[in-house]
Design an enzyme around this catalytic site. Structure first.
Site, PDB file in Angstrom:
ATOM      1  N   SER A  79      -6.269   8.018  -4.405  1.00  0.00           N
ATOM      2  CA  SER A  79      -6.281   6.819  -3.561  1.00  0.00           C
ATOM      3  C   SER A  79      -7.629   6.642  -2.886  1.00  0.00           C
ATOM      4  O   SER A  79      -7.928   5.565  -2.349  1.00  0.00           O
ATOM      5  CB  SER A  79      -5.182   6.901  -2.501  1.00  0.00           C
ATOM      6  OG  SER A  79      -5.217   8.146  -1.818  1.00  0.00           O
ATOM      7  N   GLU A 131       7.445   7.900  -5.683  1.00  0.00           N
ATOM      8  CA  GLU A 131       6.863   6.757  -4.969  1.00  0.00           C
ATOM      9  C   GLU A 131       7.579   5.470  -5.346  1.00  0.00           C
ATOM     10  O   GLU A 131       7.747   5.160  -6.531  1.00  0.00           O
ATOM     11  CB  GLU A 131       5.369   6.611  -5.273  1.00  0.00           C
ATOM     12  CG  GLU A 131       4.737   5.433  -4.548  1.00  0.00           C
ATOM     13  CD  GLU A 131       3.227   5.365  -4.669  1.00  0.00           C
ATOM     14  OE1 GLU A 131       2.647   4.393  -4.152  1.00  0.00           O
ATOM     15  OE2 GLU A 131       2.631   6.284  -5.265  1.00  0.00           O
TER      16      GLU A 131
END
Length: 264
Positions: free
Chosen positions: A46, A181
């Protein structure tokens, strides 16, 4: 906090004790997170979004991940350190082994991969070579172009069944941790019950063994649209340290995530 190991996380799961995880990308963030008792630090790809300004994690390289892992490992303290293998860096057992070795030598204690059942032989090979793995299922950001965007995964019966079967197969192959997720809370709970290894959730409801957020989201520094599963812990905190401590308390006492942070 004693040094966190995979054995400690497994014991926490067995005892029904929730644990926490946050991302960090440099030594300062690592110290902030570890000093507040967060059990797991993730050096996430990320960083492509939050540090490099890309619209996805796809441009992140192994060199990028090794650099940030070295920075984080310097101040990770007693937290367990997981690092992402980036896009297209584990397309074969040999490639995965080579790149995972680089991350471990940079300071990682576990490497994370995105995928499902196709990862079974890769996970087994890494385990044989002494490299623990964490497998990320559900919304896998490296596959955003295949998925057609950042969408909840596992809402239909076929996909839900495939994810459960993949989780069980990956555990048998030697995976040490799973990350879920953006999957329906009911499905995440079923997967968590179906395996003996710890399961970390993000947008996956309250029944997973641990919870993770991107550190900048927790600190209300999200650039762009804030995901549904994010809570601003700075809202009632006087400092970044207080905000991280509030996150830890909320996970431990099961007030975060609340129903509004999950998907049905």
């Amino acid at each position: 906090m004693a040094k966190v190991t995979l054995s400690i996380l497994s014991d926490m799961k067995k005892n029904g004790e929730k644990f926490t995880s946050l991302t960090a990308y440099d030594a300062t963030l690592a110290h902030l997170v570890s000093s507040q008792g967060v059990e797991v630090i993730l050096v996430g790809d990320s960083l492509g979004n939050v540090c490099q300004g890309h619209t996805s994690t796809v441009p992140v390289t192994v060199d990028d991940m090794c650099y940030h892992t070295r920075c984080v490992s310097a101040k990770a303290g007693d937290s367990l350190l997981i690092a992402d293998l980036p896009f297209a860096s584990y397309t074969s057992e040999q490639q995965a082994l080579g790149n995972a070795t680089r991350l471990m030598q940079a300071g990682a204690e576990v490497v994370k991969l995105e995928g499902e059942a196709w990862l079974v032989p890769i996970v087994a090979r890494l385990r044989e070579q002494g490299i623990p793995s964490c497998v990320h299922l559900g919304l896998t950001p490296q596959s955003v172009h295949v998925l057609g965007g950042y969408k909840v995964q596992g809402r239909d019966e076929a996909r839900a069944t495939a994810m459960i079967e993949a989780a069980i197969a990956l555990e048998k192959a030697g995976a040490a941790i799973l990350v879920l997720e953006c999957v329906p809370s009911v499905l995440a709970a079923e997967i968590t019950r179906s395996v003996q290894i710890p399961v970390i959730g993000i947008g996956a409801g309250a029944e997973t063994d641990g919870q993770i957020l991107v550190i900048y989201d927790l600190l209300n520094m999200t650039a762009g649209r804030k995901p549904r599963f994010v809570k601003n812990f700075m809202a009632e905190s006087d400092s970044t340290q207080d905000a991280v401590a509030a996150f830890v308390r909320a996970v431990k006492d099961r007030t975060f995530p609340a129903p509004e942070h999950g998907f049905e």
